[in-house]
Design a protein around this motif. Structure first.
Motif, PDB file in Angstrom:
ATOM      1  N   PHE A 165       1.398   9.558  -4.034  1.00 56.32           N
ATOM      2  CA  PHE A 165       1.393  10.918  -4.568  1.00 56.32           C
ATOM      3  C   PHE A 165       1.841  10.862  -6.022  1.00 56.32           C
ATOM      4  CE2 PHE A 165       3.538  14.815  -5.835  1.00 56.32           C
ATOM      5  CZ  PHE A 165       2.532  15.740  -5.573  1.00 56.32           C
ATOM      6  N   THR A 166       1.017  11.362  -6.936  1.00 54.10           N
ATOM      7  CA  THR A 166       1.345  11.331  -8.358  1.00 54.10           C
ATOM      8  C   THR A 166       0.734  12.532  -9.059  1.00 54.10           C
ATOM      9  OG1 THR A 166       1.188  10.039 -10.399  1.00 54.10           O
ATOM     10  CG2 THR A 166      -0.675   9.882  -8.878  1.00 54.10           C
ATOM     11  N   THR A 167       1.401  12.975 -10.139  1.00 57.32           N
ATOM     12  CA  THR A 167       0.871  14.061 -10.964  1.00 57.32           C
ATOM     13  C   THR A 167       0.257  13.512 -12.249  1.00 57.32           C
ATOM     14  OG1 THR A 167       3.056  14.337 -11.979  1.00 57.32           O
ATOM     15  CG2 THR A 167       2.557  15.719 -10.068  1.00 57.32           C
ATOM     16  N   LYS A 168       0.351  12.169 -12.429  1.00 62.70           N
ATOM     17  CA  LYS A 168      -0.203  11.552 -13.631  1.00 62.70           C
ATOM     18  C   LYS A 168      -1.674  11.219 -13.422  1.00 62.70           C
ATOM     19  CE  LYS A 168       4.256   9.331 -14.495  1.00 62.70           C
ATOM     20  NZ  LYS A 168       4.933   8.039 -14.595  1.00 62.70           N
ATOM     21  N   GLU A 169      -2.447  11.334 -14.483  1.00 64.02           N
ATOM     22  CA  GLU A 169      -3.889  11.098 -14.390  1.00 64.02           C
ATOM     23  C   GLU A 169      -4.194   9.668 -13.931  1.00 64.02           C
ATOM     24  OE1 GLU A 169      -7.857  11.356 -17.246  1.00 64.02           O
ATOM     25  OE2 GLU A 169      -5.958  12.218 -17.920  1.00 64.02           O
ATOM     26  N   ASN A 170      -3.443   8.695 -14.445  1.00 68.57           N
ATOM     27  CA  ASN A 170      -3.697   7.302 -14.089  1.00 68.57           C
ATOM     28  C   ASN A 170      -2.535   6.690 -13.295  1.00 68.57           C
ATOM     29  OD1 ASN A 170      -6.231   7.140 -15.508  1.00 68.57           O
ATOM     30  ND2 ASN A 170      -5.033   7.151 -17.413  1.00 68.57           N
ATOM     31  N   GLY A 171      -1.740   7.541 -12.664  1.00 72.24           N
ATOM     32  CA  GLY A 171      -0.582   7.041 -11.922  1.00 72.24           C
ATOM     33  C   GLY A 171      -0.953   6.511 -10.555  1.00 72.24           C
ATOM     34  N   THR A 172      -0.034   5.710  -9.968  1.00 74.90           N
ATOM     35  CA  THR A 172      -0.264   5.149  -8.627  1.00 74.90           C
ATOM     36  C   THR A 172       0.600   5.832  -7.573  1.00 74.90           C
ATOM     37  OG1 THR A 172       1.483   3.487  -8.898  1.00 74.90           O
ATOM     38  CG2 THR A 172      -0.755   2.893  -9.624  1.00 74.90           C
ATOM     39  N   GLY A 173       1.662   6.507  -8.001  1.00 77.43           N
ATOM     40  CA  GLY A 173       2.571   7.123  -7.040  1.00 77.43           C
ATOM     41  C   GLY A 173       3.551   6.137  -6.425  1.00 77.43           C
ATOM     42  N   LEU A 174       3.525   4.873  -6.893  1.00 78.36           N
ATOM     43  CA  LEU A 174       4.386   3.853  -6.295  1.00 78.36           C
ATOM     44  C   LEU A 174       5.751   3.763  -6.983  1.00 78.36           C
ATOM     45  CD1 LEU A 174       1.790   0.955  -5.836  1.00 78.36           C
ATOM     46  CD2 LEU A 174       2.612   2.552  -4.106  1.00 78.36           C
ATOM     47  N   GLY A 175       5.821   4.138  -8.266  1.00 79.53           N
ATOM     48  CA  GLY A 175       7.035   3.923  -9.058  1.00 79.53           C
ATOM     49  C   GLY A 175       8.270   4.538  -8.434  1.00 79.53           C
ATOM     50  N   LEU A 176       8.200   5.827  -8.102  1.00 75.63           N
ATOM     51  CA  LEU A 176       9.360   6.522  -7.558  1.00 75.63           C
ATOM     52  C   LEU A 176       9.697   6.006  -6.163  1.00 75.63           C
ATOM     53  CD1 LEU A 176      11.407   8.697  -8.247  1.00 75.63           C
ATOM     54  CD2 LEU A 176       9.929  10.370  -7.152  1.00 75.63           C
ATOM     55  N   MET A 177       8.664   5.727  -5.362  1.00 80.23           N
ATOM     56  CA  MET A 177       8.890   5.224  -4.017  1.00 80.23           C
ATOM     57  C   MET A 177       9.601   3.863  -4.057  1.00 80.23           C
ATOM     58  SD  MET A 177       6.158   4.336  -1.029  1.00 80.23           S
ATOM     59  CE  MET A 177       5.783   2.745  -1.729  1.00 80.23           C
ATOM     60  N   VAL A 178       9.131   2.966  -4.936  1.00 82.54           N
ATOM     61  CA  VAL A 178       9.746   1.643  -5.071  1.00 82.54           C
ATOM     62  C   VAL A 178      11.181   1.784  -5.585  1.00 82.54           C
ATOM     63  CG1 VAL A 178       9.664  -0.531  -6.348  1.00 82.54           C
ATOM     64  CG2 VAL A 178       7.569   0.417  -5.375  1.00 82.54           C
ATOM     65  N   SER A 179      11.386   2.662  -6.568  1.00 87.55           N
ATOM     66  CA  SER A 179      12.735   2.871  -7.117  1.00 87.55           C
ATOM     67  C   SER A 179      13.688   3.369  -6.042  1.00 87.55           C
ATOM     68  CB  SER A 179      12.682   3.884  -8.266  1.00 87.55           C
ATOM     69  OG  SER A 179      11.889   3.392  -9.328  1.00 87.55           O
ATOM     70  N   LYS A 180      13.221   4.315  -5.223  1.00 83.72           N
ATOM     71  CA  LYS A 180      14.054   4.856  -4.146  1.00 83.72           C
ATOM     72  C   LYS A 180      14.437   3.755  -3.161  1.00 83.72           C
ATOM     73  CE  LYS A 180      14.218   8.700  -0.912  1.00 83.72           C
ATOM     74  NZ  LYS A 180      13.653   8.872   0.376  1.00 83.72           N
ATOM     75  N   LYS A 181      13.471   2.885  -2.837  1.00 85.72           N
ATOM     76  CA  LYS A 181      13.744   1.792  -1.897  1.00 85.72           C
ATOM     77  C   LYS A 181      14.770   0.820  -2.485  1.00 85.72           C
ATOM     78  CE  LYS A 181      13.196  -0.749   1.773  1.00 85.72           C
ATOM     79  NZ  LYS A 181      14.238  -1.703   1.491  1.00 85.72           N
ATOM     80  N   ILE A 182      14.643   0.515  -3.791  1.00 86.46           N
ATOM     81  CA  ILE A 182      15.604  -0.383  -4.441  1.00 86.46           C
ATOM     82  C   ILE A 182      17.006   0.217  -4.375  1.00 86.46           C
ATOM     83  CG2 ILE A 182      16.329  -1.357  -6.660  1.00 86.46           C
ATOM     84  CD1 ILE A 182      13.348  -1.655  -7.358  1.00 86.46           C
ATOM     85  N   ILE A 183      17.112   1.517  -4.669  1.00 82.62           N
ATOM     86  CA  ILE A 183      18.414   2.198  -4.644  1.00 82.62           C
ATOM     87  C   ILE A 183      19.015   2.144  -3.246  1.00 82.62           C
ATOM     88  CG2 ILE A 183      19.553   4.448  -4.902  1.00 82.62           C
ATOM     89  CD1 ILE A 183      17.364   5.001  -7.113  1.00 82.62           C
ATOM     90  N   GLU A 184      18.207   2.397  -2.217  1.00 89.24           N
ATOM     91  CA  GLU A 184      18.694   2.351  -0.833  1.00 89.24           C
ATOM     92  C   GLU A 184      19.137   0.942  -0.467  1.00 89.24           C
ATOM     93  OE1 GLU A 184      15.421   3.919   1.332  1.00 89.24           O
ATOM     94  OE2 GLU A 184      15.938   6.013   0.947  1.00 89.24           O
ATOM     95  N   ASP A 185      18.416  -0.076  -0.953  1.00 87.27           N
ATOM     96  CA  ASP A 185      18.808  -1.468  -0.694  1.00 87.27           C
ATOM     97  C   ASP A 185      20.152  -1.790  -1.329  1.00 87.27           C
ATOM     98  OD1 ASP A 185      16.544  -1.931   0.756  1.00 87.27           O
ATOM     99  OD2 ASP A 185      15.441  -2.940  -0.840  1.00 87.27           O
ATOM    100  N   HIS A 186      20.494  -1.056  -2.390  1.00 82.08           N
ATOM    101  CA  HIS A 186      21.789  -1.228  -3.055  1.00 82.08           C
ATOM    102  C   HIS A 186      22.844  -0.287  -2.463  1.00 82.08           C
ATOM    103  CE1 HIS A 186      19.382  -3.413  -5.995  1.00 82.08           C
ATOM    104  NE2 HIS A 186      20.496  -3.850  -6.550  1.00 82.08           N
ATOM    105  N   LEU A 187      22.538   0.306  -1.281  1.00 85.36           N
ATOM    106  CA  LEU A 187      23.436   1.225  -0.570  1.00 85.36           C
ATOM    107  C   LEU A 187      23.732   2.487  -1.383  1.00 85.36           C
ATOM    108  CD1 LEU A 187      25.980  -1.362   0.914  1.00 85.36           C
ATOM    109  CD2 LEU A 187      23.848  -0.530   1.909  1.00 85.36           C
ATOM    110  N   GLY A 188      22.789   2.835  -2.275  1.00 81.70           N
ATOM    111  CA  GLY A 188      22.960   4.021  -3.107  1.00 81.70           C
ATOM    112  C   GLY A 188      22.099   5.179  -2.621  1.00 81.70           C
ATOM    113  N   SER A 189      22.099   6.263  -3.413  1.00 78.13           N
ATOM    114  CA  SER A 189      21.294   7.445  -3.087  1.00 78.13           C
ATOM    115  C   SER A 189      20.720   8.034  -4.363  1.00 78.13           C
ATOM    116  CB  SER A 189      22.137   8.491  -2.360  1.00 78.13           C
ATOM    117  OG  SER A 189      23.193   8.940  -3.205  1.00 78.13           O
TER     118      SER A 189
END
Length: 565
Positions: free
Chosen positions: A521-545
């Motif tokens: 899901f992305t609002t950018k014309e050439n976006g993939t929608g993966l950036g925020l999802m990957v970032s969220k997963k990295i944060i959760e792996d670091h026990l963050g929110s």
């Protein structure tokens, strides 16, 4: 149109449970749920079943689940049909002044029923029973349900009493089944063989024998189902007795880890070759709340095969209890997470490559400036042998800048192993800003930083932490079409570190804000929608929110909280 067809979001397995057994006009149903999603589905199907036969439905529920039920029904029920569903807050109903008063609860039940019953309307009720922690609460609940069963029979209603199965013991459940004609789980509805209603008339001896045989058949069927579950389960299953020795493993366990039943059975669970470094004291601490509430313990960990290969697994543990509510064994299920981690690694790498591609223009611009400076100074050196030291100093500085930018780019392009160490968060952010300064300047954006202490450290994988900072700073830059200020702020609290990225963009509408982080899901014309999802997963792996706040016309703030470890 059939109500099931109108609400495709309700699982057909859970829909219309009251039709599995012939229920004409009255029934008292005990529902112990374990999944919130199934609970909401069952509540919705119960409401739609009632509406389909012109019942009014009373829902006594907490605010959070009321909202979820209403959202699921929106677009399925018409305005007129919604008018037949009456919601009441279950805190006011059950826990006035933080005490469970049986008389008050029964009085409340009569009050919510009375207006509808006086109009000769057919009524069904759904009540989510919640209770405060107080002395003798189990006995109060049993006494309450005995009186409630009499009230249900008196009024001739269909009534569901829903309890969170994760917060009640098996013995309490059995006692409550004595005062409910039906027993319901997340995916089944059966008659309660313990029911003592109908004025608790004692059955004849022949009837009692029939009942005993029926219970015996049910127990046999449950045992067969359990055996089938163990054998047919696609995950590795292990059962451990009270003496901490393994008494069963299924064939999937043997196939996954390479050890046969002969190798494993009889071994102490804390000395298994599949888990050579289990901390017994830590496991026993985790077991304590499970023993008290029958809850399920889940943890992601690494286990080892007979051939020395490490496998990441999701380990689930729950107790088996006997008829006296005593734990006699533990079930441990190990789900292989290898494929899930492979997919995550692919997404992570895809996001890195996407970032690298998008940064290409900015990096080219950033490198061209120092190269131009070096070229100019070389021409000056050729023309004039004076001031050589000054020229050399400037050129060395520019070359170091090129090296820094290229090394940051290589961090993204090169596959990295995860390495959690204490890193200076301020230094890390400064490195990222160096990489993105050119893109910010080209977009008329000024990056400002705000922190009190430059010695803030966080335990993290430095490459992954840089990746999320790049994602959030890039998003902030791209959100400001007409330029502006992007603020990166770091605050250290007693238990955590708050990292904020604040832009002055247009803001994000509420409807889009809810969808952020969904794959593709992305609002950018050439976006993939993966950036925020990957970032969220990295944060959760670091026990963050992570939380995102946004106001139209004012901008967006992304807050990342990381624990101090």
């Amino acid at each position: 149109m059939d109500p099931i067809e109108r609400c495709s979001s309700v699982d057909k397995k859970t829909a219309f449970l009251t039709e599995e057994i012939e229920i004409k006009n009255k029934a008292h149903i005990l529902y112990t749920y374990h999944s919130e999603e199934s609970y909401v589905n069952n509540a919705c199907s119960y409401i739609m079943t009632g509406i389909s036969i012109d019942h009014h439905v009373i829902i006594i529920e907490n605010d959070s689940l009321t909202k979820k039920i209403q959202e699921k029904l929106t677009g399925t029920l018409s305005e007129e049909e919604f008018g037949k569903v009456h919601f009441f807050n279950n805190y006011d109903y059950y826990m006035a002044n933080n005490h469970f008063h049986i008389d008050r609860v029964i009085e409340n039940f009569d009050q919510v029923l009375a207006p509808l019953m006086h109009q000769n309307l057919s009524v069904r009720t759904w009540a989510h029973v919640e209770w405060p922690v107080e002395k003798n609460i189990s006995q109060k609940l049993i006494d309450f349900e005995q009186i409630a069963d009499r009230e249900v029979n008196k009024h001739g209603t269909i009534s569901v009493c829903a309890y969170d199965g994760n917060n009640m013991s098996a013995s309490l459940q059995n006692k409550l089944m004595e005062w409910h004609e039906y027993f319901m789980t997340d995916d089944a509805l059966v008659r309660s063989y313990l029911y003592r209603g109908n004025d608790a008339i004692l059955p004849s001896l022949s009837d009692q024998k029939k009942q005993d045989k029926k219970v015996e058949r049910q127990l046999f069927a449950k045992n067969e189902q359990l055996q089938s579950f163990m054998k047919q389960n696609l995950d590795s299953v292990m059962i451990v007795g009270q003496d901490e020795k393994v008494i069963y493993i299924n064939h999937i366990f043997e196939e996954t880890f390479g050890w046969s039943a002969q190798d494993i059975l009889g071994l102490n669970v804390y000395e298994l070759p599949v888990a050579p470094s289990v901390d017994k004291e830590m496991v026993e601490q985790k077991e304590m709340p499970i023993k008290k509430s029958d809850s399920i313990y889940k943890v992601e960990c690494t286990r080892q095969t007979k051939y020395g290969k490490d496998i990441k697994v999701l380990q689930t543990c729950f107790p088996f209890r006997d008829e006296d509510d005593q734990i006699f064994a533990w079930v441990i299920i190990l789900r292989d997470q290898t494929e899930r981690y492979q997919v995550q690694d692919l997404l992570l790498q895809s996001d890195k490559l996407s970032i690298a591609g998008e940064l290409a223009a900015g990096i080219a611009h950033e490198i061209r400036n120092p190269v131009t400076a070096i070229k100019g100074f070389l021409q000056l050196l050729n023309a004039d042998g004076k001031n050589v030291r000054t020229y050399y100093s400037v050129m060395a500085s520019e070359i170091e800048r090129i090296e820094l930018i290229l090394s940051e780019l290589l961090v993204l392009a090169k596959p990295q192993t995860t390495d959690y160490k204490s890193n200076n968060l301020i230094t890390l952010i400064k490195d990222v800003i160096t990489l993105l300064d050119a893109q910010a300047n080209m977009n008329g954006v000024q990056i400002k930083t705000k922190w009190v202490n430059e010695g803030i450290h966080v335990k993290c994988d430095v490459n992954q932490m840089k990746q999320i900072c790049i994602n959030f700073i890039k998003n902030g830059i791209e959100a400001m079409d007409s330029g502006g200020v992007l603020t990166v702020m770091v605050e250290q609290n007693e238990n955590d570190i708050l990292l904020s990225f604040i832009d002055e963009g247009k803001g994000i509408p509420e409807t889009i804000l809810k969808k952020l982080g969904q794959p593709f899901f992305t609002t950018k014309e050439n976006g993939t929608g993966l950036g925020l999802m990957v970032s969220k997963k990295i944060i959760e792996d670091h026990l963050g929110s992570m939380k995102i706040y946004s106001k139209i016309g004012e901008g967006t703030t992304i807050e990342v909280r990381l624990p101090i470890r």
